[in-house]
Write an enzyme that holds these catalytic residues in place. Structure first.
Site, PDB file in Angstrom:
ATOM      1  N   CYS A   1       4.273  -4.402   1.051  1.00 56.82           N
ATOM      2  CA  CYS A   1       3.552  -3.946  -0.236  1.00 56.82           C
ATOM      3  C   CYS A   1       3.609  -2.456  -0.281  1.00 56.82           C
ATOM      4  O   CYS A   1       4.584  -1.739   0.052  1.00 56.82           O
ATOM      5  CB  CYS A   1       2.267  -4.566  -0.413  1.00 56.82           C
ATOM      6  SG  CYS A   1       1.175  -4.090   0.822  1.00 56.82           S
TER       7      CYS A   1
ATOM      8  N   ARG B   1       5.765  -1.806 -10.663  1.00 55.42           N
ATOM      9  CA  ARG B   1       5.809  -0.598  -9.414  1.00 55.42           C
ATOM     10  C   ARG B   1       7.148  -1.077  -8.660  1.00 55.42           C
ATOM     11  O   ARG B   1       7.825   0.024  -8.193  1.00 55.42           O
ATOM     12  CB  ARG B   1       4.819  -0.800  -8.487  1.00 55.42           C
ATOM     13  CG  ARG B   1       3.359  -0.346  -9.382  1.00 55.42           C
ATOM     14  CD  ARG B   1       2.248  -0.398  -8.071  1.00 55.42           C
ATOM     15  NE  ARG B   1       2.313   0.618  -7.084  1.00 55.42           N
ATOM     16  CZ  ARG B   1       1.640   0.594  -5.867  1.00 55.42           C
ATOM     17  NH1 ARG B   1       0.747  -0.424  -5.817  1.00 55.42           N
ATOM     18  NH2 ARG B   1       1.990   1.460  -4.934  1.00 55.42           N
TER      19      ARG B   1
END
Length: 282
Positions: A232, A176
């Protein structure tokens, strides 16, 4: 700074300790409350990630922080006082207790800890389990907000414009971070200049390994003395990075609560892909 606590039988039986059950599932948002209703540590209140620890109606990413007023109301109805010893647990080695603990730090509760044992471990240790939700006496606690551990989008933008003045750490999985896959956000990639350290490396067998190799690498990455900002996808899985950095003695750490989903929300911020930040967890 001690963050994680290896709970003892004596602590499980101590009526003065305040317990918070933060169990949750991102795949099934009602699961945490169901688990709590089926059984929880006696006296524990339940804090739900999306109903208590986020304001899902607000801007600021996928799990925006609630307002100070909403958090204050949560602390008061939970019966918390400034000097209480507070222990937060989830299922062990997960980010949800860390999110609740970080919010307690933000609000000035200096005697709060994350249980190294998840609920199952506490039960095996002899924790008294009940199904009924407690009704703690409400308090009039006034939080002492610590803005120094909270980063906003503008703070992170300053970091991207002045490389070398702080370490920006992305807690997501490496694929990611690199922008190869993106299951949740509409734009793949990472904040420019960020390095990568997948938070899940810190956990194994349902607990966080404070003295493990991964925790050591994380401390080494952040050990230069420069300020550290962790993020995040939505501010949840960055909380274990923040917690472990504090456990390892890193003093100047902030959490970007809105995180990547906030960074891309208005479409006015650049992103990078690939291993541009080198870093770890790759």
């Amino acid at each position: 700074m001690s963050v994680f606590k290896q709970v003892t039988k004596e602590q499980l039986a101590d009526p003065k300790i305040r317990w918070i059950d933060a169990r949750f599932s991102l795949q099934d948002p009602e699961a945490g409350r169901r688990q709590y209703d089926e059984g929880h540590i006696r006296g524990a209140v339940h804090w739900d990630l999306e109903k208590d620890l986020s304001d899902m109606t607000a801007k600021g990413g996928r799990h925006p922080l609630p307002s100070r007023d909403r958090l204050t109301a949560l602390f008061r109805k939970s019966g918390l006082r400034p000097d209480d010893e507070i222990i937060v647990y989830d299922d062990g080695g997960e980010p949800f207790a860390a999110r609740a603990w970080w919010i307690l730090q933000y609000a000035g509760f200096r005697n709060a800890f994350i249980s190294l044992e998840g609920f199952g471990g506490l039960e095996k240790l002899g924790g008294d389990i009940e199904q009924a939700a407690p009704a703690p006496a409400p308090t009039s606690v006034e939080p002492e907000w610590n803005e120094s551990i909270l980063a906003h989008k503008e703070d992170v933008a300053d970091l991207t414009e002045r490389p070398g003045e702080g370490l920006l750490l992305d807690a997501r999985a490496a694929e990611r971070y690199r922008g190869e896959v993106e299951p949740l956000d509409r734009v793949a990639g990472h904040i420019p200049g960020a390095k990568n350290f997948d938070w899940s490396q810190l956990a194994s067998d349902g607990t966080f390994d404070r003295d493990g190799e991964a925790a050591g690498r994380l401390a080494e990455m952040a050990g230069s003395g420069e300020p550290v900002t962790v993020y995040c996808g939505s501010g949840v899985t960055a909380a274990p990075l923040f917690a472990m950095l504090k456990e390892k003695g890193i003093r100047d750490v902030r959490l970007y609560a809105g995180s990547y989903s906030d960074w891309i929300e208005d479409g006015d911020r650049e992103v990078e892909t690939g291993n541009t930040g080198s870093g770890d967890g790759l």
